[in-house]
Enzyme design. Sequence first.
Site, PDB file in Angstrom:
ATOM      1  N   ARG A 167      30.101  62.596  15.895  1.00 21.83           N
ATOM      2  CA  ARG A 167      30.152  61.630  17.021  1.00 21.83           C
ATOM      3  C   ARG A 167      28.791  60.685  16.987  1.00 21.83           C
ATOM      4  O   ARG A 167      27.777  61.290  17.076  1.00 21.83           O
ATOM      5  CB  ARG A 167      30.637  62.095  18.153  1.00 21.83           C
ATOM      6  N   ASP A 168      28.995  59.303  17.162  1.00 23.60           N
ATOM      7  CA  ASP A 168      27.831  58.636  17.152  1.00 23.60           C
ATOM      8  C   ASP A 168      27.145  58.961  18.575  1.00 23.60           C
ATOM      9  O   ASP A 168      27.873  58.954  19.559  1.00 23.60           O
ATOM     10  CB  ASP A 168      28.312  57.196  17.123  1.00 23.60           C
ATOM     11  N   ILE A 169      25.980  58.998  18.648  1.00 25.61           N
ATOM     12  CA  ILE A 169      25.327  58.986  19.989  1.00 25.61           C
ATOM     13  C   ILE A 169      25.392  58.183  20.887  1.00 25.61           C
ATOM     14  O   ILE A 169      25.024  58.040  22.062  1.00 25.61           O
ATOM     15  CB  ILE A 169      23.652  59.690  19.620  1.00 25.61           C
ATOM     16  N   ASN A 186      27.169  49.510   7.232  1.00 25.92           N
ATOM     17  CA  ASN A 186      26.117  48.605   7.167  1.00 25.92           C
ATOM     18  C   ASN A 186      25.085  49.006   6.264  1.00 25.92           C
ATOM     19  O   ASN A 186      24.898  50.218   5.689  1.00 25.92           O
ATOM     20  CB  ASN A 186      25.118  48.889   8.625  1.00 25.92           C
ATOM     21  N   VAL A 241      19.875  53.503  10.121  1.00 27.21           N
ATOM     22  CA  VAL A 241      19.442  54.971   9.594  1.00 27.21           C
ATOM     23  C   VAL A 241      19.804  54.723   8.182  1.00 27.21           C
ATOM     24  O   VAL A 241      20.847  54.672   7.670  1.00 27.21           O
ATOM     25  CB  VAL A 241      20.387  55.844  10.448  1.00 27.21           C
ATOM     26  N   HIS A 281      26.231  56.050   5.705  1.00 24.64           N
ATOM     27  CA  HIS A 281      27.305  56.530   6.572  1.00 24.64           C
ATOM     28  C   HIS A 281      28.317  55.513   6.732  1.00 24.64           C
ATOM     29  O   HIS A 281      28.136  54.125   6.538  1.00 24.64           O
ATOM     30  CB  HIS A 281      26.674  56.880   7.929  1.00 24.64           C
ATOM     31  N   HIS A 304      31.113  54.241   9.605  1.00 26.39           N
ATOM     32  CA  HIS A 304      31.440  53.990  10.931  1.00 26.39           C
ATOM     33  C   HIS A 304      33.271  54.107  11.082  1.00 26.39           C
ATOM     34  O   HIS A 304      33.506  53.154  10.436  1.00 26.39           O
ATOM     35  CB  HIS A 304      31.064  52.946  11.687  1.00 26.39           C
TER      36      HIS A 304
HETATM   37  P1  AMP Z   1      23.563  52.092  11.598  1.00 28.07           P
HETATM   38  O1  AMP Z   1      23.139  50.732  12.338  1.00 28.07           O
HETATM   39  O2  AMP Z   1      24.750  51.683  10.454  1.00 28.07           O
HETATM   40  O3  AMP Z   1      22.436  52.485  10.505  1.00 28.07           O
HETATM   41  O4  AMP Z   1      24.002  52.766  12.396  1.00 28.07           O
HETATM   42  C1  AMP Z   1      23.409  53.988  12.926  1.00 28.07           C
HETATM   43  C2  AMP Z   1      23.988  54.852  13.962  1.00 28.07           C
HETATM   44  O5  AMP Z   1      23.731  56.026  14.004  1.00 28.07           O
HETATM   45  C3  AMP Z   1      23.991  54.068  15.418  1.00 28.07           C
HETATM   46  O6  AMP Z   1      25.198  53.692  15.760  1.00 28.07           O
HETATM   47  C4  AMP Z   1      23.161  55.079  15.870  1.00 28.07           C
HETATM   48  O7  AMP Z   1      24.025  55.191  17.519  1.00 28.07           O
HETATM   49  C5  AMP Z   1      23.780  56.539  15.326  1.00 28.07           C
HETATM   50  N1  AMP Z   1      22.625  57.471  15.528  1.00 28.07           N
HETATM   51  C6  AMP Z   1      21.473  57.536  15.545  1.00 28.07           C
HETATM   52  N2  AMP Z   1      21.047  58.698  15.968  1.00 28.07           N
HETATM   53  C7  AMP Z   1      22.062  59.688  15.965  1.00 28.07           C
HETATM   54  C8  AMP Z   1      22.200  61.066  16.206  1.00 28.07           C
HETATM   55  N3  AMP Z   1      21.009  61.795  16.297  1.00 28.07           N
HETATM   56  N4  AMP Z   1      23.375  61.475  16.368  1.00 28.07           N
HETATM   57  C9  AMP Z   1      24.503  60.762  16.290  1.00 28.07           C
HETATM   58  N5  AMP Z   1      24.286  59.418  15.978  1.00 28.07           N
HETATM   59  C10 AMP Z   1      23.188  58.765  15.946  1.00 28.07           C
END
Ligand code: AMP
Length: 115
Positions: free
Chosen positions: A30-32, A88, A97, A101, A103
Site C-alpha cells: 500500500r502506498d504510504i 510515472n 521513486v 512501479h 500504481h
Molecule cells: P511516483 O511519483 O510514481 O514515483 O510515486 C511514488 C509513490 O511512492 C508515491 O505515491 C509515494 O507516496 C510512495 N511511497 C514513497 N515511499 C513509500 C514507502 N516507504 N511506502 C509506501 N509507499 C511509498
Amino acid sequence: MAEECIFCRIVAGEIPSDIVYQDGDFLAFRDIMPKAPTHVLIIPRTHITSAAELTEGQEKLAGRLIIIAKNLAEKEGIAENGFRLVINCGSEGGQIVPHLHLHLIGGRQMDAKLG
Ligand code: AMP
C-alpha cells in the site's frame, strides 16, 4: 539491489510496508500516502529504474505488472466499478521513486482528465 533505493529496501525488508501481494519476482504494497481508498504499488523485486529502462525481452515482466494489478483490483473489490493504473516515468512524468512501479488506484471516482 540498489543501495539507496527505497523500494529495494522495502523488497529487502529493511523498511516496513503493508504488503498485499508477493511472489518470487514481484511485490505489491500500500502506498504510504494514498490518493484514493485503494492505492497499491506493484513493483518488480529487481531494480529497474523506470519504464524507460525496460528492454525488448521484458514483455513478460511488464505484462505481469498489469495482471497482478488486475488481480489485486478484484481482491480489493474495485474491479467492478473501475480503477486506474499509472506508471510515472522520469522527472517530467512525475516519477519520484526511481524504481519501476505501477500504481493501482481506485475506490472513488477519478477525474477524467489526466495530468
Ligand atoms: P511516483 O511519483 O510514481 O514515483 O510515486 C511514488 C509513490 O511512492 C508515491 O505515491 C509515494 O507516496 C510512495 N511511497 C514513497 N515511499 C513509500 C514507502 N516507504 N511506502 C509506501 N509507499 C511509498
